[in-house]
Scaffold this motif. Structure first.
Motif, PDB file in Angstrom:
ATOM      1  N   ASP A 602       0.826  -1.215   0.000  1.00 42.70           N
ATOM      2  CA  ASP A 602       0.000   0.000   0.000  1.00 42.70           C
ATOM      3  C   ASP A 602       0.858   1.262   0.000  1.00 42.70           C
ATOM      4  O   ASP A 602       0.547   2.233  -0.712  1.00 42.70           O
ATOM      5  CB  ASP A 602      -0.931   0.001   1.220  1.00 42.70           C
ATOM      6  CG  ASP A 602      -2.070  -0.989   1.076  1.00 42.70           C
ATOM      7  OD1 ASP A 602      -2.325  -1.437  -0.056  1.00 42.70           O
ATOM      8  OD2 ASP A 602      -2.695  -1.325   2.094  1.00 42.70           O
ATOM      9  N   ASP A 606       0.954   4.079  -2.915  1.00 42.10           N
ATOM     10  CA  ASP A 606       0.671   5.503  -2.663  1.00 42.10           C
ATOM     11  C   ASP A 606       1.715   6.397  -3.333  1.00 42.10           C
ATOM     12  O   ASP A 606       1.378   7.386  -3.991  1.00 42.10           O
ATOM     13  CB  ASP A 606       0.650   5.774  -1.152  1.00 42.10           C
ATOM     14  CG  ASP A 606      -0.590   5.214  -0.466  1.00 42.10           C
ATOM     15  OD1 ASP A 606      -1.587   4.949  -1.165  1.00 42.10           O
ATOM     16  OD2 ASP A 606      -0.554   5.039   0.763  1.00 42.10           O
ATOM     17  N   ILE A 623      -2.493  -2.892  -6.888  1.00 43.73           N
ATOM     18  CA  ILE A 623      -2.353  -3.409  -5.526  1.00 43.73           C
ATOM     19  C   ILE A 623      -2.776  -4.875  -5.485  1.00 43.73           C
ATOM     20  O   ILE A 623      -2.088  -5.719  -4.899  1.00 43.73           O
ATOM     21  CB  ILE A 623      -3.182  -2.569  -4.534  1.00 43.73           C
ATOM     22  CG1 ILE A 623      -2.518  -1.207  -4.318  1.00 43.73           C
ATOM     23  CG2 ILE A 623      -3.332  -3.296  -3.200  1.00 43.73           C
ATOM     24  CD1 ILE A 623      -3.323  -0.263  -3.440  1.00 43.73           C
TER      25      ILE A 623
END
Length: 645
Positions: A602, A606, A623
């Protein structure tokens, strides 16, 4: 008498003073010379490196996207043209792209996924001649096997020379539990050194029982006689692969990952002279012509061969279920904590229960163990390590280790498809399952419609394979011969990261930038002279943060030296497009510690989303892709090798 003694003492004192004075002056001269000449003895630390072209810049070279129906396409519809198109961004494909580019050809390299996303990132990480091949050569009196060993030993030297930051010499011990094996193994290893000739890394030697246990205290000492130590090369395969692509690009090649070749374009004579390629990110299609096409897709070679064979250039959708050229087998490796092996010496199990050779090697601060060799009846799209094969490796390791080998110690596990190859024109429906006709090395096959396929071989011989296939392509393509290409020059050609690398770089980085030893070593040994570019990004404190710290860091969190700065470098300089590109193939975290890598997905997504401007759906897709892949690297039990996503 007293006067004589005093005079003698005076003389001795004068001589001593003179000696001390001269010695001091000499040492001062050395010291001053060192201070004066020090900077000239080492390449400069360079932070100003030109950024490679952006992906969009490369896409513009392909011409305008098209929407014409596939059945109606031919080379007349092409929007751009290159001298040579290479399909496949593994070791051989990127090696061929570099070779052809240095010869002066205009090269386009296309990879369906990421560079090194297949077999080329899942090797045993060894640049080696093959000790077991030498044993077969001797006992079977096989010149072919001996030629394979000598060929690989020569290429081993090229890897160590051309990528010294990524490859190193590693001593490997063979534990001996029977006295008669000691002279037997020693004689074999001396022959191994002999056939390497001037390119031998170190001479083999015998270790006493006590010395071997000092080096490998984890070994079971019961019945241990001693050990034999020989030397081979150890390297970072995926980083080597990416560096080859970057080196090819630096010298003029157009290299694109996430570009899937869906169709070959045919000319008026039915020859394969171009491709229809789909951008995996935008789904736009491009039509590109070329004088020649090289198929370097490894286990997936048969898919390209079916495109070349068909009149409209479209593939047989079921060809990988019954491949003619490739006979696939799965090789599984596992990664274990560092206490399973010495930090600077590997182990070789020469007496496994089924006759295979098993390696246990210190790699990137962990221990790499493998490999298995399991026949596959089809080529899997996403091969995974089965639970049976993982336990098989652990069972073999238990024969040597005195403490309990535990399944929960496995930090990561993966399966690579090894493409054994044969001439597809000799294969019929009756002998398709037979292993007869398999070549021991690699195979170059020219299809009737002009496609040149290179398959088989191993990482160690990638450069020679690339040289041979490029030479064959030029010799069989009049249009390329007319361009008067230069001879091959890759034998002694430094790849990106190696040009200004020298062995003390890690110490110099630690000293110059006040880095920890672990971080300086990691950057120097994985990026070579490009390491300062990453460190320069640390001027922004956000980029200096380690990956995966989260809100509640623990001691385990600090086990890996990977930072936000390294991630940004991978995006801006190494064409990392998705979280898995970075976690699996740029920094290798997924291969070293899959659970930690899973916890970083994650955070990596980002940072990449902010850099590339992904929408919510794209970010979610990438993801999910990374989570599935990493979950199947030893975290979730897999029943067989045929993973799907």
């Amino acid at each position: 008498m007293a006067f004589k003694q005093a005079r003698r003492i005076g003389q001795i004192g004068a001589c001593s003073a003179l000696a001390l004075g001269l010695g001091g002056a000499y040492l001062q001269t050395i010291h001053n010379d060192t201070l004066v000449d020090f900077k000239s003895k080492f390449p400069p630390i360079v932070t100003n490196v030109e950024k490679p072209p952006a992906r969009d810049d490369f896409l513009k070279k392909l011409g305008e996207p098209v929407t014409k129906l596939a059945e109606e396409l031919s080379t007349k519809d092409a929007q751009s043209k290159f001298d040579l198109i290479i399909v496949g961004g593994g070791a051989t494909g990127t090696g061929a792209a570099l070779d052809a580019t240095l010869r002066g050809l205009n090269v386009l390299l296309l990879e369906k996924n990421d560079f090194a996303s297949g077999t080329s990132s899942k090797s045993t990480k060894m640049a080696h001649g093959g000790v077991r091949y030498l044993e077969k050569a001797i006992f079977q009196l096989s010149k072919a096997q001996l030629d394979l060993v000598i060929e690989a030993l020569n290429e081993r030297a090229a890897i160590l020379n051309n990528a010294p930051h990524l490859a190193t010499c590693l001593p490997i011990a063979i534990p001996v539990y029977k006295y008669w094996q000691l002279p037997y193994f020693y004689a074999g290893c001396l022959l191994y050194d002999l056939f390497a000739g001037s390119q031998a890394l170190r001479f083999s030697y015998i270790l006493s029982r006590g010395s071997l246990l000092d080096k490998h205290p984890q070994l079971d000492s019961e019945g241990l006689v001693g050990g034999l130590v020989y030397h081979d090369g150890l390297f970072n395969d995926a980083r080597m692969n990416v560096s080859l692509a970057l080196t090819a690009q630096k010298h003029g090649a157009t290299v694109l990952n996430y570009m899937e070749v869906k169709q070959f374009l045919k000319d008026g004579a039915g020859k394969s002279k171009g491709v229809r390629v789909v951008d995996g990110e935008t789904k736009k299609e491009y039509l590109v012509a070329a004088d020649a096409i090289i198929n370097a897709t490894g286990p997936y070679s048969d898919a390209m061969l079916s495109m070349d064979e068909s009149a409209n250039g479209l593939p047989d959708p079921k060809v990988l279920e019954h491949p003619k050229m490739v006979v696939p087998s799965g090789g599984v490796h596992v990664v274990l904590p560092e206490w399973y092996c010495a930090k600077d010496m590997g182990l070789l199990d020469a007496s496994t229960s089924d006759g295979r050779v098993m390696f246990f090697l210190p790699w990137q601060g962990k221990v790499l163990a493998g490999t298995t060799d399991v026949p596959l009846d089809r080529v899997p799209e996403n091969p995974v390590a089965s639970e049976f094969e993982i336990n098989d490796i652990l069972k073999e390791l238990q024969h040597y280790v005195k403490f309990e080998v535990k399944r929960e110690d496995v930090l990561s596990a993966w399966c690579g498809v090894r493409p054994l190859v044969r001439d597809p024109t000799t294969v019929t429906s009756e002998n398709m399952k037979s292993t007869q006709g398999l070549v021991r090395s690699h195979l170059i096959f020219k299809s009737p419609n002009g496609l040149i396929t290179i398959s088989g071989g191993k990482w160690t011989t990638y450069r020679e394979m690339a040289q041979e296939v490029v030479t064959e392509t030029i010799n069989s393509t009049p249009e390329l011969q007319a361009k008067n290409p230069k001879p091959c020059s890759t034998k002694d050609f430094k790849i990106v990261g190696a040009e200004n690398y020298e062995i003390s770089l890690a110490a110099r980085l630690a000293q110059h930038y006040r880095l920890t030893d672990k971080l300086a070593t990691h950057l120097a040994h994985n990026y070579g002279d490009r390491a300062p570019v990453i460190i320069d990004l640390f001027k922004d404190p956000e980029n200096a943060k380690p990956l995966g710290l989260g809100d509640h860091p623990t001691y385990a969190t600090f086990d890996h030296p990977f930072t936000i700065g390294e991630l940004k470098y991978a995006m801006r300089y190494e064409y990392a497009r998705r979280p898995l590109d970075f976690l699996a193939r740029r920094c290798r975290l997924a291969f070293l510690d899959s659970k930690t890598a899973l916890a970083c997905v994650d955070e990596v997504a980002d940072v990449m989303s902010n850099e590339y401007g992904w929408n919510a759906d794209t970010k979610k897709q990438y993801i999910a892709e990374a989570v599935w892949y990493i979950n199947h690297m030893g975290i979730e039990p897999n029943q067989d090798s045929y993973g799907t996503f």
